[in-house]
Structure formats: C-alpha cells, structure tokens
Design a protein around this motif. Structure first.
Motif, PDB file in Angstrom:
ATOM      1  N   LYS A  18      -6.563   6.053   0.566  1.00 17.36           N
ATOM      2  CA  LYS A  18      -7.122   4.733   0.876  1.00 17.36           C
ATOM      3  C   LYS A  18      -6.682   3.819  -0.257  1.00 17.36           C
ATOM      4  CE  LYS A  18     -10.336   2.063   2.998  1.00 17.36           C
ATOM      5  NZ  LYS A  18     -11.039   2.165   4.245  1.00 17.36           N
TER       6      LYS A  18
ATOM      7  N   ASN B  71      -6.310   0.575   6.075  1.00 14.70           N
ATOM      8  CA  ASN B  71      -5.715   0.672   4.731  1.00 14.70           C
ATOM      9  C   ASN B  71      -5.515   2.107   4.250  1.00 14.70           C
ATOM     10  OD1 ASN B  71      -5.829  -2.126   4.790  1.00 14.70           O
ATOM     11  ND2 ASN B  71      -7.780  -2.177   3.729  1.00 14.70           N
TER      12      ASN B  71
ATOM     13  N   ARG C 230       0.843  -1.204   0.000  1.00 18.30           N
ATOM     14  CA  ARG C 230       0.000   0.000   0.000  1.00 18.30           C
ATOM     15  C   ARG C 230       0.877   1.252   0.000  1.00 18.30           C
ATOM     16  NH1 ARG C 230      -5.105  -2.182   1.045  1.00 18.30           N
ATOM     17  NH2 ARG C 230      -5.006  -4.118   2.200  1.00 18.30           N
TER      18      ARG C 230
ATOM     19  N   SER D 234      -6.703  -0.009  -1.899  1.00 22.24           N
ATOM     20  CA  SER D 234      -7.501  -1.243  -1.948  1.00 22.24           C
ATOM     21  C   SER D 234      -6.619  -2.480  -1.749  1.00 22.24           C
ATOM     22  CB  SER D 234      -8.204  -1.349  -3.301  1.00 22.24           C
ATOM     23  OG  SER D 234      -7.252  -1.619  -4.321  1.00 22.24           O
ATOM     24  N   ASP D 235      -7.296  -3.620  -1.610  1.00 21.15           N
ATOM     25  CA  ASP D 235      -6.583  -4.895  -1.509  1.00 21.15           C
ATOM     26  C   ASP D 235      -5.805  -5.205  -2.779  1.00 21.15           C
ATOM     27  OD1 ASP D 235      -7.485  -5.299   1.074  1.00 21.15           O
ATOM     28  OD2 ASP D 235      -9.141  -6.597   0.468  1.00 21.15           O
ATOM     29  N   GLU D 236      -6.183  -4.564  -3.891  1.00 21.33           N
ATOM     30  CA  GLU D 236      -5.467  -4.741  -5.162  1.00 21.33           C
ATOM     31  C   GLU D 236      -4.312  -3.754  -5.314  1.00 21.33           C
ATOM     32  OE1 GLU D 236      -8.905  -4.277  -5.021  1.00 21.33           O
ATOM     33  OE2 GLU D 236      -9.250  -6.440  -4.998  1.00 21.33           O
TER      34      GLU D 236
ATOM     35  N   THR E 280      -8.084   4.308  -3.986  1.00 25.03           N
ATOM     36  CA  THR E 280      -9.527   4.442  -4.199  1.00 25.03           C
ATOM     37  C   THR E 280     -10.094   5.735  -3.623  1.00 25.03           C
ATOM     38  OG1 THR E 280     -10.046   3.245  -2.166  1.00 25.03           O
ATOM     39  CG2 THR E 280      -9.877   1.941  -4.201  1.00 25.03           C
TER      40      THR E 280
ATOM     41  N   ALA F 245      -7.552   3.280  -8.858  1.00 25.33           N
ATOM     42  CA  ALA F 245      -8.627   2.377  -9.268  1.00 25.33           C
ATOM     43  C   ALA F 245      -9.417   3.036 -10.397  1.00 25.33           C
ATOM     44  CB  ALA F 245      -9.534   2.085  -8.073  1.00 25.33           C
TER      45      ALA F 245
END
Length: 155
Positions: free
Chosen positions: A124, A89, A14, A126-128, A132, A38
């Motif tokens: 923020k 996150n 991250r 994301s898990d990817e 976002t 994203a």
C-alpha cells in the motif's frame, strides 16, 4: 513529489517506489530500502510463523533486509510480474530471488545452499509515495528457516 505539482502520487509514482525498494535490495543499499517506507508500516507475512499484522519502523525493516543480504551477498531480485498499481493504491509484485547462502548473518553460519525464493507482495503506497502496508506471501530459504528455528529455541 515535485514542488508545485499535485501532492497525490500517481500510479506510476506508486509503482516507482516499489521498484526503488527492490532496486535497493539488489544494490544492498540500506538507506535506499529504508527511504521507501513511511515512518511506520504495517506488515503481514502470510506464510510466517506469526501471520498477524504488526507495525514496524523503516529502520527495522531495512535492518532485517540487510541481515538477509549478509547471508546472501549475491542475492538478486527479479520479477515474474513487475510492480503494478491496482485498486486503492495497492501495488502488486510477483518476484523471485536467486543467489547462495554464503555469508554469516545473525550468528548463523552459511551452508552454501542455493537461494531460490519467490513470492507475491502487495504494497500500500501513500499519497506521499511511501510504503505504509505490506502483505507478503512467499517461500522461505534455508537461512530464514535456521533463523526462525534459532528464534524459537530462545523462547
């Protein structure tokens, strides 16, 4: 993400995407900047004329960065505190930019004034490992003030 490994980004991953974004700014690399986001991101510029949240696509974010960089071709981003992943996150960065308003951008002629801007941004991620959401608290440079004045006069 590496195939076969966890599909959830680690805190270091991250932080790495936020560093990649700032590195893209320093390299003036539109595609690198765009690739950090994203397909839709929510931005809130706390100090802007309109501090409400709005959804933006990565191309618009990258284009706005490139407008800024066209006005400040020698822009350099450094950190008071490098990106750090905290709770939920969110990655926090305390940054500053230096340079000179020496380029024409968005029809606004350069004034040659120094670029001395700083801010704190929460990203923020994301898990990817894509940004976002952003919450930006910052100062404004002379080009941004002129840009906002021009936009306000068109309304």
């Amino acid at each position: 993400m590496v195939q076969g490994l966890s599909s959830v980004a680690t805190n270091l991953q991250r932080e790495a995407v936020v560093l990649k974004y700032f590195d893209g700014v320093n390299k003036k690399d539109r595609e690198q900047i765009r690739s950090c986001f994203a397909s839709s991101a929510r931005i809130r510029d706390v100090c802007g004329l309109n501090s409400s949240e709005r959804d933006v696509n990565p191309d618009d974010l990258a284009d706005r960065c490139m407008d800024f960089l066209a006005a400040h071709p020698d822009c350099k981003v450094d950190f008071h505190y490098e990106p750090f992943c905290g709770r939920d996150n969110w990655v926090f960065a305390h940054w500053y930019e230096t340079g000179t308003w020496s380029g024409k951008s968005c029809g606004i002629e350069p004034e040659g004034t120094p670029l001395t801007v700083e801010g704190q941004t929460r990203f923020k991620v994301s898990d990817e490992a894509l940004i976002t959401d952003l919450v930006v608290t910052r100062t404004f440079c002379d080009w941004e003030k002129a840009f906002m004045a021009a936009a306000a006069s068109e309304k």
